[in-house]
Design a protein around this motif. Structure first.
Motif, mmCIF file in Angstrom:
data_model
loop_
_atom_site.group_PDB
_atom_site.id
_atom_site.type_symbol
_atom_site.label_atom_id
_atom_site.label_comp_id
_atom_site.label_asym_id
_atom_site.label_seq_id
_atom_site.Cartn_x
_atom_site.Cartn_y
_atom_site.Cartn_z
ATOM 1 N N GLN A 36 32.835 -1.936 18.124
ATOM 2 C CA GLN A 36 32.398 -3.254 17.652
ATOM 3 C C GLN A 36 33.287 -4.113 17.732
ATOM 4 O O GLN A 36 33.287 -5.320 17.868
ATOM 5 N N ALA A 40 33.174 -7.507 19.984
ATOM 6 C CA ALA A 40 33.544 -9.011 19.535
ATOM 7 C C ALA A 40 34.700 -9.610 20.483
ATOM 8 O O ALA A 40 34.371 -10.666 20.806
ATOM 9 N N LEU A 94 29.526 -4.298 9.495
ATOM 10 C CA LEU A 94 29.417 -3.443 10.897
ATOM 11 C C LEU A 94 28.389 -2.368 10.562
ATOM 12 O O LEU A 94 27.871 -1.806 11.551
ATOM 13 N N MET A 220 31.512 -11.631 17.210
ATOM 14 C CA MET A 220 30.488 -10.999 16.587
ATOM 15 C C MET A 220 29.062 -11.662 16.521
ATOM 16 O O MET A 220 28.113 -11.029 16.762
ATOM 17 N N ALA A 223 27.463 -11.399 19.917
ATOM 18 C CA ALA A 223 27.107 -9.963 19.892
ATOM 19 C C ALA A 223 25.620 -9.983 18.906
ATOM 20 O O ALA A 223 24.481 -9.201 19.680
ATOM 21 N N LEU A 224 25.492 -10.371 18.086
ATOM 22 C CA LEU A 224 24.259 -10.637 17.211
ATOM 23 C C LEU A 224 23.216 -11.225 17.967
ATOM 24 O O LEU A 224 21.992 -10.685 18.245
ATOM 25 N N PHE A 229 25.098 -6.282 19.557
ATOM 26 C CA PHE A 229 25.711 -5.475 18.517
ATOM 27 C C PHE A 229 24.546 -4.614 18.155
ATOM 28 O O PHE A 229 24.831 -3.438 17.662
#
Length: 279
Positions: A36, A40, A94, A220, A223-224, A229
């Motif tokens: 992760q 990111a 996470l 992040m 990625a979401l 993610f």
């Protein structure tokens, strides 16, 4: 809408981010968090490289080194009020909160220890094993649950084998890998009970490195937003969640007095949603 990315940083002159090395044989415990973190950095367009510290570190030693900006640039750990006072968190869990969903490791000779456990009162006669510096220890004790602690993660398995305590609560995304490890021989996952308390595992950074924290946070968030993610999360943990058979368990709800008020509980997309059939 995402803010523009800050200028890319270099954690040291060679462009390396140092993270805490696991003890030999425990490297599997870092695989997901590192994936992760790399995701990111990629989403942020960063060229920083990830490298482990020279020596392995238990959790509190790593947090102290990070706090003083010595030899480490990032640590991932369960959050608490005290940790957020000392360090700079990226408040995107996470684990999607799953470190607060706990199944007991038991000696295989005591696999039915919790078969009659339905309530917190039923659980109180049994003693849990935990790390001495883990927030979980304080959470359990806050509910009157007896806890025996150790400063070493590995020693907790030996203590469980020796029945120094009755059970070792592990998150639903840790326990299956631990059972496949050599130290998990002659241990089993309790099939009856699920402990739950609100919790979050975050990336933490030194308060002297806000730009690095911001770069990771924005990566992040990207990625979401694009689903990567969630895809990575499912790749690592979909099978574990199926094995946990959450709908077949008696859930015992606990409060978390250590949870900071800034925890983004209102962002539903950040958290695991339990099946509605969980008892």
């Amino acid at each position: 809408m995402l803010l523009s990315l800050p200028p890319l940083l270099h954690a040291d002159e060679s462009g390396v981010i140092h993270f805490p090395r696991r003890a030999d044989g425990d490297e599997f415990r870092s695989i997901y968090a590192l994936a992760q973190l790399q995701l990111a950095l990629d989403k942020a367009g960063s060229t920083l490289r990830l490298e482990p510290s020279h020596y392995s570190m238990e959790q509190e030693r790593a947090l102290i080194n990070l706090e003083h900006n010595e030899r480490l640039d990032v640590v991932w750990s369960m959050t608490s009020i005290e940790r957020e006072q000392r360090l700079l968190p990226v408040r995107i869990p996470l684990d999607k909160g799953l470190f607060g969903w706990r199944i007991a490791l038991l000696p295989s000779s005591r696999s039915e220890l919790f078969k009659d456990v339905r309530t917190l009162d039923d659980l109180r006669p049994f003693t849990a094993g935990q790390g001495h510096d883990w927030p979980d220890s304080a959470i359990l004790r806050d509910h009157g649950l007896p806890v025996i602690t150790s400063s070493s993660y590995g020693s907790l398995f030996r203590m469980l084998h020796a029945q120094r305590f009755d059970y070792f609560p592990r998150s639903v995304i840790e326990i299956w890998d631990e059972l496949e490890h050599p130290r998990g021989k002659q241990l089993v996952a309790d099939p009856h009970v699920l402990l739950h308390y609100p919790a979050a595992m975050y990336f933490f950074f030194s308060r002297k490195r806000p730009e690095l924290a911001q770069t990771v946070r924005l990566g992040m968030e990207k990625a979401l937003a694009d689903g990567s993610f969630e895809r990575l999360f499912q790749q690592h943990f979909a099978t574990s969640l199926q094995r946990a058979q959450l709908t077949q368990r008696q859930v015992i709800e606990l409060r978390n007095p250590l949870l900071p008020s800034a925890t983004p509980l209102q962002r539903r997309e950040l958290w695991f949603t339990a099946p509605s059939q969980v008892r």
